[in-house]
Enzyme design. Structure first.
Site, PDB file in Angstrom:
ATOM      1  N   ALA A  74      -3.695   2.068   5.089  1.00  0.00           N
ATOM      2  CA  ALA A  74      -4.336   3.375   5.260  1.00  0.00           C
ATOM      3  C   ALA A  74      -5.778   3.388   4.758  1.00  0.00           C
ATOM      4  O   ALA A  74      -6.607   4.131   5.294  1.00  0.00           O
ATOM      5  CB  ALA A  74      -3.524   4.452   4.546  1.00  0.00           C
ATOM      6  N   THR A  75      -6.085   2.588   3.754  1.00  0.00           N
ATOM      7  CA  THR A  75      -7.476   2.557   3.291  1.00  0.00           C
ATOM      8  C   THR A  75      -8.384   2.098   4.431  1.00  0.00           C
ATOM      9  O   THR A  75      -9.431   2.715   4.695  1.00  0.00           O
ATOM     10  CB  THR A  75      -7.615   1.614   2.073  1.00  0.00           C
ATOM     11  N   ASN A 154      -0.932  13.139  -1.955  1.00  0.00           N
ATOM     12  CA  ASN A 154      -0.167  12.081  -2.615  1.00  0.00           C
ATOM     13  C   ASN A 154       0.274  12.456  -4.030  1.00  0.00           C
ATOM     14  O   ASN A 154       1.274  11.959  -4.514  1.00  0.00           O
ATOM     15  CB  ASN A 154      -0.975  10.780  -2.648  1.00  0.00           C
ATOM     16  N   GLN A 182       1.176   9.895   3.368  1.00  0.00           N
ATOM     17  CA  GLN A 182       2.353  10.306   2.598  1.00  0.00           C
ATOM     18  C   GLN A 182       3.372  11.065   3.450  1.00  0.00           C
ATOM     19  O   GLN A 182       4.521  11.221   3.035  1.00  0.00           O
ATOM     20  CB  GLN A 182       1.932  11.172   1.401  1.00  0.00           C
ATOM     21  N   SER A 202       0.460   4.104   6.743  1.00  0.00           N
ATOM     22  CA  SER A 202       0.570   2.833   6.035  1.00  0.00           C
ATOM     23  C   SER A 202       2.037   2.451   5.872  1.00  0.00           C
ATOM     24  O   SER A 202       2.850   3.259   5.412  1.00  0.00           O
ATOM     25  CB  SER A 202      -0.072   2.999   4.660  1.00  0.00           C
ATOM     26  N   ALA A 203       2.376   1.194   6.225  1.00  0.00           N
ATOM     27  CA  ALA A 203       3.785   0.769   6.238  1.00  0.00           C
ATOM     28  C   ALA A 203       4.448   0.834   4.865  1.00  0.00           C
ATOM     29  O   ALA A 203       5.618   1.199   4.756  1.00  0.00           O
ATOM     30  CB  ALA A 203       3.888  -0.657   6.787  1.00  0.00           C
ATOM     31  N   HIS A 204       3.697   0.494   3.797  1.00  0.00           N
ATOM     32  CA  HIS A 204       4.381   0.353   2.501  1.00  0.00           C
ATOM     33  C   HIS A 204       4.788   1.685   1.890  1.00  0.00           C
ATOM     34  O   HIS A 204       5.510   1.713   0.892  1.00  0.00           O
ATOM     35  CB  HIS A 204       3.543  -0.470   1.521  1.00  0.00           C
ATOM     36  N   THR A 243      -7.247 -11.606  14.045  1.00  0.00           N
ATOM     37  CA  THR A 243      -5.911 -12.033  14.463  1.00  0.00           C
ATOM     38  C   THR A 243      -4.867 -11.080  13.887  1.00  0.00           C
ATOM     39  O   THR A 243      -4.892 -10.769  12.698  1.00  0.00           O
ATOM     40  CB  THR A 243      -5.645 -13.477  13.970  1.00  0.00           C
ATOM     41  N   CYS A 329      -3.682   4.382  -7.611  1.00  0.00           N
ATOM     42  CA  CYS A 329      -5.048   3.845  -7.657  1.00  0.00           C
ATOM     43  C   CYS A 329      -5.814   4.364  -8.867  1.00  0.00           C
ATOM     44  O   CYS A 329      -6.740   3.721  -9.330  1.00  0.00           O
ATOM     45  CB  CYS A 329      -5.830   4.213  -6.418  1.00  0.00           C
TER      46      CYS A 329
HETATM   47  C1  LIG Z   1      -2.982   9.841   1.040  1.00  0.00           C
HETATM   48  C2  LIG Z   1      -3.247   8.372   0.937  1.00  0.00           C
HETATM   49  N1  LIG Z   1      -4.225   7.818   1.677  1.00  0.00           N
HETATM   50  C3  LIG Z   1      -4.503   6.512   1.629  1.00  0.00           C
HETATM   51  C4  LIG Z   1      -3.814   5.658   0.805  1.00  0.00           C
HETATM   52  C5  LIG Z   1      -4.142   4.185   0.792  1.00  0.00           C
HETATM   53  O1  LIG Z   1      -3.142   3.476   1.471  1.00  0.00           O
HETATM   54  P1  LIG Z   1      -3.060   1.888   1.471  1.00  0.00           P
HETATM   55  O2  LIG Z   1      -2.371   1.520   0.209  1.00  0.00           O
HETATM   56  O3  LIG Z   1      -2.250   1.555   2.676  1.00  0.00           O
HETATM   57  O4  LIG Z   1      -4.445   1.359   1.583  1.00  0.00           O
HETATM   58  C6  LIG Z   1      -2.776   6.177   0.007  1.00  0.00           C
HETATM   59  C7  LIG Z   1      -2.039   5.295  -0.924  1.00  0.00           C
HETATM   60  O5  LIG Z   1      -1.770   5.667  -2.055  1.00  0.00           O
HETATM   61  C8  LIG Z   1      -2.495   7.568   0.076  1.00  0.00           C
HETATM   62  O6  LIG Z   1      -1.528   8.122  -0.658  1.00  0.00           O
END
Ligand SMILES: Cc1ncc(COP(=O)(O)O)c(C=O)c1O
Length: 387
Positions: A74-75, A154, A182, A202-204, A243, A329
């Site tokens: 997601a970043t 989040n 989220q 984001s998958a994780h 890739t 983070c």
């Molecule tokens: C709202 C939100 N955006 C972006 C991110 C970043 O995601 P990623 O860990 O996939 O870079 C997070 C992860 O905590 C998030 O909660």
């Protein structure tokens, strides 16, 4: 049998579902082909797997598979959406609208855009953590090129009025981007009904692998274009060269597919457990919920425990409970949460907050344990702290 510590930090990350791992494994070894290799069976097998994952991710959010751009998470998706729109639409204008409680992946990217000559409006939120759509309208200028408001926060799980805001964006012909990291896989999202033009996931965060995500980019009514932020072989319809991470993408697709099937039952199950946890902890007194309790993800609650400092508390119970006071983070940052401060909390209350995020592995026994253990720890700490 309880396994300690009890994990209640699913907003930080989730474990990979074993079925996701099983789906991924062959793509590390036997089916190791490059999805861009068009001249042999190894490449075709990889491409076929990527195509299936694209369909699975698209289905999760009501998109067309051709609108999914795979990224590293997601970043990256946030960076691509914000910088990509800023670069592309710059001849039209330089103004973006977002809100003060976005994730750092959005806020820091906006700061970068400001350094590049952009102008960004950071809308406030109300004490419930929500953006007022009327303020979105009021912030629009002739040079506004993007409105970016997250789907769910989040730290608090608070849901934004996405449909009202997207309708405003559409009425003014401005693309609407939402960071749904989220919310995706947890609650139903439909890019058509929700009026979303760009969406990050984001998958994780939903039982897939780390380092894999996607950006949805609308192709029709209206067609959205972006300037790529990674140049190279022109992968992903030229939006994101490199890739493809085939095992990761396969895992993302499988995780999306599982969520689509489990979403409703899990949301109901977890909201019951979350509400029980919340109600029980509120009985300690001098405890309050941060953010809206009506517009909220079903598995999240954020509580402030007056007269407590959450960081030392969390470390003292780390062997038994894995939770956080905010986003992963910023968990090394001693400053009180900027999200809670934006909602009007004074510093001591913001420093006294704990985020509980439940997930697929959470059981009633774990919640009972968390209530008992945390209540005792808080009562003990309060008794020793000077009020
Ligand atoms: C709202 C939100 N955006 C972006 C991110 C970043 O995601 P990623 O860990 O996939 O870079 C997070 C992860 O905590 C998030 O909660």
């Amino acid at each position: 049998m309880l396994h300690l510590p009890v994990y209640l930090d699913h907003n930080a990350t989730t474990p990979c579902d074993p079925a996701v791992v099983d789906a991924m494994l062959p793509y590390f070894t036997k089916n190791f082909g490059n999805a861009a290799s068009r001249t042999h069976a190894f490449g075709w097998a990889a491409e076929e797997a990527v195509d299936l994952a694209r369909e699975q991710v698209a289905r999760l959010i009501g998109a067309d598979p051709t609108e999914i751009v795979f990224t590293s998470g997601a970043t990256e998706s946030d960076n691509l959406a914000l910088k990509g729109i800023f670069d592309k639409y710059r001849p039209k204008g330089n103004h973006l609208i977002t809100c003060a409680t976005e994730h750092k992946a959005v806020l820091d990217t906006c700061k970068h855009i400001e350094k590049m000559g952009g102008s960004v409006t950071y809308l406030p939120v109300d004490p419930q953590g929500r953006v007022d759509p009327a303020q979105v309208t009021a912030a629009i200028r002739p040079e506004t090129i993007l409105i970016c408001i997250m789907y769910a926060n989040n730290e608090t799980g608070v849901l934004q009025p996405i449909r009202e805001i997207s309708a405003i964006a559409r009425a003014h012909n401005i693309p609407f981007f939402t960071d749904a990291t989220q919310a995706a896989g947890k609650i139903p999202i439909d890019v058509q009904e929700d009026g979303i033009d760009l969406l990050a996931l984001s998958a994780h965060k939903f039982y897939g692998p780390k380092g894999t995500g996607a950006l949805y980019v609308r192709r029709r009514n209206p067609r959205i274009t972006l300037t790529p932020q990674l140049d190279g072989g022109g992968h992903e319809r030229n939006f994101r060269s490199g890739t493809l991470n085939v095992p990761g993408i396969v895992g993302l697709g499988k995780a999306a597919d599982i969520c689509l099937h489990l979403m409703y039952t899990e949301a109901n199950r977890l909201s019951v457990l979350r509400d029980h946890l919340e109600k029980s902890l509120l009985t300690l007194g001098d405890v309050f919920v941060n953010g809206s309790t009506t517009h909220r993800l079903p598995h999240v609650t954020n509580l402030s425990f007056r007269y407590i400092e959450s960081q030392p508390l969390l470390l003292s119970i780390a062997k038994e409970l894995a939770l956080s006071s905010g986003s992963a983070c910023t968990s090394a940052n001693p400053e009180p949460s900027y999200v809670l401060k934006a909602m009007g909390l004074p510093d001591p209350d913001a420093r006294a907050s704990l985020r509980f995020s439940l997930g697929r592995s959470t059981t009633p026994e774990e919640i009972t344990y968390a209530i008992t253990h945390l209540s005792a720890a808080i009562t003990r700490l309060r008794a020793t702290s000077i009020r």
